[in-house]
Structure formats: structure tokens, C-alpha cells
Design a protein around this motif. Sequence first.
Motif, PDB file in Angstrom:
ATOM      1  N   THR A  41       0.841  -1.191   0.000  1.00 47.20           N
ATOM      2  CA  THR A  41       0.000   0.000   0.000  1.00 47.20           C
ATOM      3  C   THR A  41       0.879   1.245   0.000  1.00 47.20           C
ATOM      4  O   THR A  41       1.812   1.353   0.793  1.00 47.20           O
ATOM      5  CB  THR A  41      -0.918   0.020   1.229  1.00 47.20           C
ATOM      6  N   ILE A  92      -5.173   3.651   0.986  1.00 45.25           N
ATOM      7  CA  ILE A  92      -5.424   2.667   2.037  1.00 45.25           C
ATOM      8  C   ILE A  92      -6.786   2.834   2.696  1.00 45.25           C
ATOM      9  O   ILE A  92      -7.374   1.859   3.166  1.00 45.25           O
ATOM     10  CB  ILE A  92      -4.290   2.700   3.085  1.00 45.25           C
ATOM     11  N   LEU A  93      -7.322   4.044   2.730  1.00 46.51           N
ATOM     12  CA  LEU A  93      -8.630   4.233   3.349  1.00 46.51           C
ATOM     13  C   LEU A  93      -9.758   3.725   2.457  1.00 46.51           C
ATOM     14  O   LEU A  93     -10.854   3.430   2.934  1.00 46.51           O
ATOM     15  CB  LEU A  93      -8.851   5.703   3.718  1.00 46.51           C
ATOM     16  N   LEU A  95      -9.157   1.022   0.466  1.00 51.90           N
ATOM     17  CA  LEU A  95      -8.410  -0.137  -0.017  1.00 51.90           C
ATOM     18  C   LEU A  95      -9.288  -1.201  -0.658  1.00 51.90           C
ATOM     19  O   LEU A  95      -8.959  -1.749  -1.714  1.00 51.90           O
ATOM     20  CB  LEU A  95      -7.620  -0.745   1.149  1.00 51.90           C
ATOM     21  N   PHE A  96     -10.443  -1.470  -0.048  1.00 51.30           N
ATOM     22  CA  PHE A  96     -11.247  -2.590  -0.529  1.00 51.30           C
ATOM     23  C   PHE A  96     -12.174  -2.220  -1.673  1.00 51.30           C
ATOM     24  O   PHE A  96     -13.005  -3.020  -2.096  1.00 51.30           O
ATOM     25  CB  PHE A  96     -11.981  -3.229   0.648  1.00 51.30           C
ATOM     26  N   ARG A 101     -10.416  -8.425   0.536  1.00 53.34           N
ATOM     27  CA  ARG A 101     -10.072  -8.682   1.931  1.00 53.34           C
ATOM     28  C   ARG A 101      -9.448 -10.073   2.061  1.00 53.34           C
ATOM     29  O   ARG A 101      -9.767 -10.982   1.303  1.00 53.34           O
ATOM     30  CB  ARG A 101     -11.321  -8.594   2.807  1.00 53.34           C
ATOM     31  N   CYS A 109       2.999  -1.514   4.513  1.00 53.11           N
ATOM     32  CA  CYS A 109       2.376  -0.205   4.707  1.00 53.11           C
ATOM     33  C   CYS A 109       3.496   0.748   5.115  1.00 53.11           C
ATOM     34  O   CYS A 109       3.723   0.997   6.300  1.00 53.11           O
ATOM     35  CB  CYS A 109       1.290  -0.303   5.779  1.00 53.11           C
ATOM     36  N   GLU A 121      -7.661   3.555  11.154  1.00 51.91           N
ATOM     37  CA  GLU A 121      -8.421   2.903  10.082  1.00 51.91           C
ATOM     38  C   GLU A 121      -7.473   2.362   9.020  1.00 51.91           C
ATOM     39  O   GLU A 121      -7.703   1.277   8.467  1.00 51.91           O
ATOM     40  CB  GLU A 121      -9.410   3.887   9.453  1.00 51.91           C
ATOM     41  N   ARG A 124      -6.097  -0.860  10.310  1.00 44.15           N
ATOM     42  CA  ARG A 124      -7.143  -1.901  10.283  1.00 44.15           C
ATOM     43  C   ARG A 124      -7.344  -2.435   8.873  1.00 44.15           C
ATOM     44  O   ARG A 124      -7.510  -3.651   8.673  1.00 44.15           O
ATOM     45  CB  ARG A 124      -8.458  -1.354  10.837  1.00 44.15           C
ATOM     46  N   ASN A 125      -7.348  -1.551   7.899  1.00 41.91           N
ATOM     47  CA  ASN A 125      -7.511  -2.000   6.513  1.00 41.91           C
ATOM     48  C   ASN A 125      -6.343  -2.862   6.066  1.00 41.91           C
ATOM     49  O   ASN A 125      -6.534  -3.885   5.393  1.00 41.91           O
ATOM     50  CB  ASN A 125      -7.669  -0.802   5.583  1.00 41.91           C
ATOM     51  N   ASP A 128      -6.858  -6.173   7.643  1.00 35.97           N
ATOM     52  CA  ASP A 128      -7.994  -6.888   7.050  1.00 35.97           C
ATOM     53  C   ASP A 128      -7.646  -7.476   5.679  1.00 35.97           C
ATOM     54  O   ASP A 128      -8.326  -8.401   5.214  1.00 35.97           O
ATOM     55  CB  ASP A 128      -9.200  -5.957   6.910  1.00 35.97           C
ATOM     56  N   ALA A 129      -6.624  -6.943   5.046  1.00 35.74           N
ATOM     57  CA  ALA A 129      -6.208  -7.492   3.752  1.00 35.74           C
ATOM     58  C   ALA A 129      -5.375  -8.760   3.907  1.00 35.74           C
ATOM     59  O   ALA A 129      -5.150  -9.486   2.936  1.00 35.74           O
ATOM     60  CB  ALA A 129      -5.408  -6.447   2.966  1.00 35.74           C
TER      61      ALA A 129
END
Length: 252
Positions: A41, A92-93, A95-96, A101, A109, A121, A124-125, A128-129
Amino acid sequence: MSDQLRPRASLRTAVVWEVLKDALERRVKATGRDALDVLDTGGGTGNFAVPVARLGHRVTVVDPSPNALFALERRAAEAGVADRVRGVQGDILGLFDVVERTGYDAVLCHGVLEYVDDPAEGVRNAVDALRPAGALSLLGAGLGGAVLARALAGHFTEARQALTDPAGRWGEGDPVPRRFTAEQLAELVSAAGVEVGAVHGVRVFADLVPGVLVDTEPGAMDALLRLEAAVAELPAFHSVATQLHVLGEKRV
């Protein structure tokens, strides 16, 4: 030191690269797969993505800059790894919106959290990936390094401002929106569901030593690289590092 990174640039990347390479090797052994899926990212022009692809892994780079992604494509082609590097515009905010995921064995990162509105956040993203037990490599700007640099430059008021400012900024002209302590980064990572494995101080001395000394004194660069590696894991030096690196593993 890896021959995949240019010597002068290696002063900024050597510690992180060696730690990351070891982490990827451990994931290869743990998964039984030679080729991992890696997400970078904010990976820009591929300073890490291309060397990771050279190890045989598949790398997806998410970056908001079209110019950076164009340079990444060219760089990957020149390195002969274009088939293993994919660039996607995004951040990254969000990202999905562009990646899935739990689709990656490792997430990088690096130099991202300083520039996002919500660092928690962002972390967390990134987590979550990751697939379960996946590796997170997080690199952020260090507060202490900025304070020390301003003080050594004779800007004592700015050094004090950085020390007391909630975001670690030394003034309106500061190009970095936010800096962190090692404890703050570790807390962000732990809260997102990652077991912190190691914290490293990066560029403890490299940004303070005059470039002319490193470039002209025989053996100085190699000696400085060895010194940086020697102090990277010592907590006493984390408080004065220009950058801080946190390596962790997603909790299962």
C-alpha cells in the motif's frame, strides 16, 4: 546487504529490507508455497515491490499517483518482473474498493500513515487485507528523529514544537503531517489484531551524518550500514530514529 537495492538508497532501506526478506522467507516455509501474494500500500514506484517480485512473489501495489504507477510499470519491466507486479490506483482508506479482503500473505504499509486522516483505520484495513497469520510490515515517521534533526540544525524552537505538538510537527512548513513514537505504532498494530514481533529504528544515524563523509571516506558506507543494523532493534535508539518499523503477524 542485498544487491537488489542501490548502494546510496540502501542507507534508507537496508534494515527494513533485511527484516522483510526474512519475514517473507518464514511465510514461504509456513505456507509451503514458493510464491506469496504481497500487497504494497502506497508502494509508489516500486522501491520494495520490485525486489519482492524478484524473490518470486506476486505483488500488488496500491498507490494514488498515476505517475508513480507508470514508473512502477516501467521499473518492473526493466527488472524482468512485469508479470509479477500489478499496479492499482487507490489508497489505504479506500483499499477494498480495489483489492480483496484477506487475500494476501504479507502487507507492506510504508510511509502511509503519516498522510492519512485516520491512521487507525489505515492499519485496520492493512490487517484486514491479510490472510490469517499473514505478515504486516509497517513503516512510519519517527517523532524523536525529527526533534533531534531540528535541534542539531539549530532550530531549537521548532524542535520543542515537534516535541509538544500532538502530531509531532515542528511548524507550518513541516512537510510531514504526522509522526509517531514506537509505542504509538505498536499500539495501533496490536489494536488492529496483529501480534507485534519486532520494532526497529530506521535511519538512526544515516540522516545525521554528512553525505560527503559517507560518499568519500573509504569504507564509510558499509560501516554505517553495519552500525544501523546493529542498533535497529535496541529500544534505546528507537526514540531518535527518523523512521520506525513494526513487523507483526495477524492473529489467527
